[in-house]
Write a protein that holds these residues in place. Structure first.
Motif, PDB file in Angstrom:
ATOM      1  N   SER A  34       0.824  -1.217   0.000  1.00 15.10           N
ATOM      2  CA  SER A  34       0.000   0.000   0.000  1.00 15.10           C
ATOM      3  C   SER A  34       0.856   1.265   0.000  1.00 15.10           C
ATOM      4  CB  SER A  34      -0.955   0.010   1.193  1.00 15.10           C
ATOM      5  OG  SER A  34      -0.251   0.206   2.396  1.00 15.10           O
ATOM      6  N   THR A 107      -9.829  -1.654  -5.775  1.00 20.34           N
ATOM      7  CA  THR A 107      -8.508  -1.719  -5.139  1.00 20.34           C
ATOM      8  C   THR A 107      -8.679  -2.428  -3.808  1.00 20.34           C
ATOM      9  OG1 THR A 107      -7.837   0.349  -6.180  1.00 20.34           O
ATOM     10  CG2 THR A 107      -6.591  -0.342  -4.245  1.00 20.34           C
ATOM     11  N   GLU A 113      -3.630   3.142  -3.085  1.00 15.59           N
ATOM     12  CA  GLU A 113      -4.808   3.777  -3.663  1.00 15.59           C
ATOM     13  C   GLU A 113      -4.628   3.927  -5.177  1.00 15.59           C
ATOM     14  OE1 GLU A 113      -6.907   8.106  -3.350  1.00 15.59           O
ATOM     15  OE2 GLU A 113      -6.114   7.238  -1.500  1.00 15.59           O
ATOM     16  N   CYS A 115      -4.750   1.521  -7.393  1.00  9.20           N
ATOM     17  CA  CYS A 115      -4.156   0.320  -8.005  1.00  9.20           C
ATOM     18  C   CYS A 115      -5.220  -0.766  -8.035  1.00  9.20           C
ATOM     19  CB  CYS A 115      -2.935  -0.152  -7.215  1.00  9.20           C
ATOM     20  SG  CYS A 115      -1.560   0.987  -7.233  1.00  9.20           S
ATOM     21  N   GLN A 116      -6.046  -0.715  -9.070  1.00  9.44           N
ATOM     22  CA  GLN A 116      -7.103  -1.713  -9.191  1.00  9.44           C
ATOM     23  C   GLN A 116      -6.491  -3.103  -9.353  1.00  9.44           C
ATOM     24  OE1 GLN A 116     -10.012  -0.873 -12.173  1.00  9.44           O
ATOM     25  NE2 GLN A 116     -10.894   0.807 -11.009  1.00  9.44           N
ATOM     26  N   GLU A 117      -7.183  -4.071  -8.767  1.00  9.89           N
ATOM     27  CA  GLU A 117      -6.698  -5.451  -8.814  1.00  9.89           C
ATOM     28  C   GLU A 117      -6.583  -5.917 -10.263  1.00  9.89           C
ATOM     29  OE1 GLU A 117      -5.113  -8.785  -7.184  1.00  9.89           O
ATOM     30  OE2 GLU A 117      -5.587  -6.903  -6.192  1.00  9.89           O
TER      31      GLU A 117
END
Length: 172
Positions: A34, A107, A113, A115-117
């Motif tokens: 993170s 995310t 923050e 950083c979409q999966e």
């Protein structure tokens, strides 16, 4: 146990285990992913990353999850406990796929923050190659951890689950 590192391959469940440990032990949890990953999967500047790791380990109590070989020595020098999730690659790959579908389009809580999966081939290859490339580095670090560090190794998720259950029972 006041300063705990949780290490292992991507997909092993380091963040989930750390979160549960934090709840049971009432300790702050720091997810390195993170911090390291800036929005849109941009890596943190290396000098800033080193400085941030120096600051993080100054605390008296923490649970830090993540391996990050470039800064592991900073964390290892201050840790009193290392939990090593030494799981088979099939477990890590399965969990990576499961996580991808669980957090699809969002995310996850332990990621930076913005950083979409996702599940790129390069990440799957990293997990697949972990036993060959990263595990020897990790085990070398653990071998030279020093007598001040208690190393707890789990070879299956069930072992980790039993450990957390036992810790929870001790708190009662």
């Amino acid at each position: 146990m006041n300063r705990i590192l949780v290490v292992g391959s991507s997909g092993a469940g380091k963040s989930s285990l750390s979160r549960r440990l934090g709840e049971v032990l009432d300790m702050p949890v720091i997810h390195l992913d993170s911090i390291f990953w800036q929005p849109n999967w941009v890596q943190m500047d290396q000098e800033e990353w080193m400085q941030l790791n120096r600051e993080i380990v100054k605390g008296n109590e923490w649970i830090i999850d993540g391996f990050y070989p470039s800064t592991i020595d900073l964390r290892m020098a201050k840790a009193d406990t290392v939990i090593y999730l030494n799981y088979p690659r099939r477990v890590c790959l399965f969990r990576a796929f499961k996580r991808r579908f669980q957090y699809r389009g969002t995310t996850r809580p332990d990621m930076g923050e913005g950083c979409q999966e996702r599940l790129p081939i390069s990440f799957l290859k990293y997990i697949w190659d972990f036993p060959k490339h990263q595990k020897p580095i990790l085990e070398e670090v653990l071998q030279h951890a020093g007598s001040h560090v208690n190393i707890i190794e789990f070879k299956s998720p069930k072992e980790a689950e039993d450990y957390i259950t036992n810790l929870s029972m001790q708190d009662m």
